[in-house]
Write a protein that holds these residues in place. Structure first.
Motif, PDB file in Angstrom:
ATOM      1  N   ARG A  72      60.928  80.747  29.722  1.00  0.00           N
ATOM      2  CA  ARG A  72      61.498  81.181  31.004  1.00  0.00           C
ATOM      3  C   ARG A  72      61.589  80.011  31.973  1.00  0.00           C
ATOM      4  NH1 ARG A  72      57.839  85.521  30.438  1.00  0.00           N
ATOM      5  NH2 ARG A  72      58.834  87.478  29.834  1.00  0.00           N
ATOM      6  N   LEU A  73      60.545  79.196  31.991  1.00  0.00           N
ATOM      7  CA  LEU A  73      60.538  78.029  32.876  1.00  0.00           C
ATOM      8  C   LEU A  73      61.660  77.064  32.490  1.00  0.00           C
ATOM      9  CD1 LEU A  73      59.062  76.371  35.098  1.00  0.00           C
ATOM     10  CD2 LEU A  73      57.671  75.370  33.268  1.00  0.00           C
ATOM     11  N   ALA A  74      61.899  76.933  31.197  1.00  0.00           N
ATOM     12  CA  ALA A  74      62.913  75.992  30.719  1.00  0.00           C
ATOM     13  C   ALA A  74      64.331  76.512  30.914  1.00  0.00           C
ATOM     14  CB  ALA A  74      62.681  75.690  29.238  1.00  0.00           C
ATOM     15  N   ALA A  75      64.502  77.824  30.967  1.00  0.00           N
ATOM     16  CA  ALA A  75      65.845  78.406  30.918  1.00  0.00           C
ATOM     17  C   ALA A  75      66.727  77.972  32.090  1.00  0.00           C
ATOM     18  CB  ALA A  75      65.745  79.924  30.862  1.00  0.00           C
ATOM     19  N   VAL A 195      65.942  88.035  28.654  1.00  0.00           N
ATOM     20  CA  VAL A 195      67.387  87.852  28.802  1.00  0.00           C
ATOM     21  C   VAL A 195      67.711  86.445  29.293  1.00  0.00           C
ATOM     22  CG1 VAL A 195      69.413  88.606  30.114  1.00  0.00           C
ATOM     23  CG2 VAL A 195      67.834  90.304  29.165  1.00  0.00           C
ATOM     24  N   LEU A 196      66.879  85.907  30.185  1.00  0.00           N
ATOM     25  CA  LEU A 196      67.133  84.567  30.722  1.00  0.00           C
ATOM     26  C   LEU A 196      67.142  83.518  29.611  1.00  0.00           C
ATOM     27  CD1 LEU A 196      64.934  84.545  33.964  1.00  0.00           C
ATOM     28  CD2 LEU A 196      67.307  85.282  33.653  1.00  0.00           C
ATOM     29  N   VAL A 197      66.282  83.688  28.629  1.00  0.00           N
ATOM     30  CA  VAL A 197      66.241  82.745  27.509  1.00  0.00           C
ATOM     31  C   VAL A 197      67.511  82.875  26.672  1.00  0.00           C
ATOM     32  CG1 VAL A 197      64.986  82.057  25.432  1.00  0.00           C
ATOM     33  CG2 VAL A 197      63.729  82.763  27.482  1.00  0.00           C
ATOM     34  N   TRP A 198      67.956  84.095  26.458  1.00  0.00           N
ATOM     35  CA  TRP A 198      69.203  84.297  25.716  1.00  0.00           C
ATOM     36  C   TRP A 198      70.384  83.653  26.434  1.00  0.00           C
ATOM     37  CZ3 TRP A 198      69.206  85.308  20.889  1.00  0.00           C
ATOM     38  CH2 TRP A 198      68.262  86.145  20.300  1.00  0.00           C
ATOM     39  N   ILE A 199      70.405  83.750  27.754  1.00  0.00           N
ATOM     40  CA  ILE A 199      71.484  83.110  28.518  1.00  0.00           C
ATOM     41  C   ILE A 199      71.468  81.600  28.285  1.00  0.00           C
ATOM     42  CG2 ILE A 199      72.370  82.623  30.840  1.00  0.00           C
ATOM     43  CD1 ILE A 199      71.318  85.361  31.691  1.00  0.00           C
ATOM     44  N   PHE A 200      70.277  81.015  28.326  1.00  0.00           N
ATOM     45  CA  PHE A 200      70.151  79.579  28.063  1.00  0.00           C
ATOM     46  C   PHE A 200      70.655  79.229  26.661  1.00  0.00           C
ATOM     47  CE2 PHE A 200      66.884  76.045  27.041  1.00  0.00           C
ATOM     48  CZ  PHE A 200      67.840  75.070  27.269  1.00  0.00           C
ATOM     49  N   SER A 251      77.638  75.812  36.002  1.00  0.00           N
ATOM     50  CA  SER A 251      76.279  75.902  35.465  1.00  0.00           C
ATOM     51  C   SER A 251      75.273  76.170  36.577  1.00  0.00           C
ATOM     52  CB  SER A 251      75.922  74.613  34.710  1.00  0.00           C
ATOM     53  OG  SER A 251      75.727  73.528  35.602  1.00  0.00           O
ATOM     54  N   ALA A 252      75.504  75.596  37.767  1.00  0.00           N
ATOM     55  CA  ALA A 252      74.618  75.871  38.904  1.00  0.00           C
ATOM     56  C   ALA A 252      74.726  77.334  39.337  1.00  0.00           C
ATOM     57  CB  ALA A 252      74.955  74.945  40.074  1.00  0.00           C
ATOM     58  N   GLY A 253      75.939  77.891  39.271  1.00  0.00           N
ATOM     59  CA  GLY A 253      76.123  79.306  39.602  1.00  0.00           C
ATOM     60  C   GLY A 253      75.405  80.215  38.619  1.00  0.00           C
ATOM     61  N   ILE A 254      75.499  79.896  37.326  1.00  0.00           N
ATOM     62  CA  ILE A 254      74.793  80.679  36.309  1.00  0.00           C
ATOM     63  C   ILE A 254      73.285  80.582  36.523  1.00  0.00           C
ATOM     64  CG2 ILE A 254      74.334  80.906  33.839  1.00  0.00           C
ATOM     65  CD1 ILE A 254      77.144  79.794  33.333  1.00  0.00           C
ATOM     66  N   ALA A 255      72.814  79.372  36.803  1.00  0.00           N
ATOM     67  CA  ALA A 255      71.382  79.175  37.049  1.00  0.00           C
ATOM     68  C   ALA A 255      70.923  79.958  38.275  1.00  0.00           C
ATOM     69  CB  ALA A 255      71.087  77.689  37.218  1.00  0.00           C
ATOM     70  N   ALA A 256      71.789  80.068  39.277  1.00  0.00           N
ATOM     71  CA  ALA A 256      71.437  80.842  40.471  1.00  0.00           C
ATOM     72  C   ALA A 256      71.240  82.318  40.131  1.00  0.00           C
ATOM     73  CB  ALA A 256      72.532  80.684  41.532  1.00  0.00           C
ATOM     74  N   VAL A 257      72.117  82.854  39.300  1.00  0.00           N
ATOM     75  CA  VAL A 257      71.977  84.251  38.873  1.00  0.00           C
ATOM     76  C   VAL A 257      70.659  84.437  38.119  1.00  0.00           C
ATOM     77  CG1 VAL A 257      72.955  86.055  37.400  1.00  0.00           C
ATOM     78  CG2 VAL A 257      74.469  84.616  38.771  1.00  0.00           C
ATOM     79  N   MET A 258      70.338  83.473  37.251  1.00  0.00           N
ATOM     80  CA  MET A 258      69.084  83.540  36.504  1.00  0.00           C
ATOM     81  C   MET A 258      67.883  83.462  37.441  1.00  0.00           C
ATOM     82  SD  MET A 258      70.291  81.004  33.438  1.00  0.00           S
ATOM     83  CE  MET A 258      68.757  81.039  32.505  1.00  0.00           C
ATOM     84  N   MET A 259      67.989  82.627  38.452  1.00  0.00           N
ATOM     85  CA  MET A 259      66.902  82.496  39.426  1.00  0.00           C
ATOM     86  C   MET A 259      66.701  83.807  40.194  1.00  0.00           C
ATOM     87  SD  MET A 259      64.580  80.530  40.702  1.00  0.00           S
ATOM     88  CE  MET A 259      64.981  78.806  40.445  1.00  0.00           C
ATOM     89  N   LEU A 260      67.795  84.480  40.512  1.00  0.00           N
ATOM     90  CA  LEU A 260      67.680  85.774  41.184  1.00  0.00           C
ATOM     91  C   LEU A 260      66.970  86.781  40.286  1.00  0.00           C
ATOM     92  CD1 LEU A 260      71.200  86.137  42.860  1.00  0.00           C
ATOM     93  CD2 LEU A 260      69.041  85.512  43.946  1.00  0.00           C
TER      94      LEU A 260
END
Length: 348
Positions: A72-75, A195-200, A251-260
């Motif tokens: 999760r931390l890495a994703a 799910v966050l890991v799968w997104i990564f 990629s920053a937008g996707i990461a923002a969704v993951m952060m939320l």
């Protein structure tokens, strides 16, 4: 011995090794050369960190829950790093991805956006974050490619500006995600994996395919290696540069969704210093800072190495300052190895 025999003896040439045979010898042991050697080194480094973690923290480190914590931390950093790989391979740099992540997380959690998402679908929040990231990336790309602003300066300005805009929009307050279906979608598990890991995994796989199996990837390497030669070869270098920064913004937008999904809140402080972690992971993974060579596989290993390192330090109650020192040493060693490989390539 007669003169005729003497001449015949001296006329016999020394045996030579054909160039093809020499090349074949080099190819016979591919683990000692090129990307295979770099990947093997990263695998060994990650394995050593895991051994250290088990030796110092025991079952606390080796547990499934802790492994999922590392992933999760890495994703989030991993998704940012995939976009950063393209920018650096193309000969650029992006210091703004962390701030763009923060801005996208804030914009996607405003009252208006969440009200619209509640009335329609939570995808509205995702699209908002992606749109913010893409626009910021396009601005960076246009400034660098057509405005001829140095990438370091252009993205530094975006880093400061995006963070300031996020603070203004959020009024320096944390915005809680109230759209329950959004949280259910991004905080759940699939086959026991978050799910966050799968997104990564999906983003990394898509990035690998794009860089290694498409014309876009070949053009990226060409632009990073020699922009003038790429231009003479018919590549529209400026337009391609804009695409690269837009990709980093996505990629920053996707990461923002993951952060939320991970924090259940949008904040102007999200993504603080993440750009440095992303650049570090890309460099350690083997992508050349000068451009012209990039590796998504190496980037993934770089992200995992830093995430595992952080977890090992946390498990052993070591300070954040010590973590920073260790990361700095790893980055310096990675750059030194890059220089050594580059010198060896020029020698051959």
């Amino acid at each position: 011995m007669s003169d005729h025999q003497q001449a015949a003896t001296t006329a016999v040439p020394e045996p030579t090794v054909p160039a093809a045979a020499t090349a074949g010898t080099r190819r016979a042991n591919p683990l000692l050369h090129g990307s295979a050697a770099r990947t093997l080194g990263l695998v060994i480094a990650l394995a050593v960190l895991c051994v250290v973690g088990v030796a110092t923290a025991g079952d606390r480190f080796a547990s499934i829950d802790n492994v999922m914590t590392i992933l999760r931390l890495a994703a989030v950093i991993g998704v940012l790093s995939v976009g950063m790989t393209f920018v650096i391979t193309g000969g650029g740099i992006d210091l703004s991805v962390g701030s763009v992540l923060g801005l996208a997380s804030v914009w996607a959690t405003t009252l208006a956006t969440q009200a619209m998402a509640a009335d329609t679908h939570w995808v509205v929040m995702v699209l908002t974050a992606l749109a913010v990231g893409t626009v910021c990336g396009l601005v960076n790309g246009v400034l660098v490619a057509y405005g001829r602003v140095v990438a370091f300066i252009a993205t530094l300005a975006m880093m400061v500006g995006a963070r300031g805009l996020a603070e203004i929009i959020a009024n320096r307050q944390t915005q809680i995600v109230t759209v329950r279906p959004f949280l259910d979608a991004f905080r759940g598990d699939v086959l026991g994996i978050p799910v966050l890991v799968w997104i990564f995994v999906v983003v990394a796989a898509a990035g690998w395919f794009l860089l290694n199996r498409t014309t876009f990837g070949r053009r990226t390497i060409a632009v990073g290696g020699n922009p003038e030669a790429a231009r003479l070869a018919g590549i529209k270098v400026q337009r391609h540069t804009v695409y690269l920064y837009a990709l980093a913004g996505v990629s920053a937008g996707i990461a923002a969704v993951m952060m939320l999904g991970r924090t259940t809140a949008g904040s102007s402080t999200h993504g603080m210093y993440y750009e440095l972690d992303a650049i570090a992971a890309v460099v350690v993974g083997g992508t050349l800072l000068a451009g012209g060579r990039g590796t998504i596989v190496g980037t993934v290993f770089g992200v995992l190495i830093f995430a595992t390192l952080t977890n090992v330090f946390t498990q052993n109650n070591l300070s954040i300052s010590a973590q920073s020192v260790a990361k700095g040493v790893i980055i310096v060693l990675a750059v030194l190895l890059q220089q050594r490989f580059a010198a060896r390539s020029r020698g051959t």
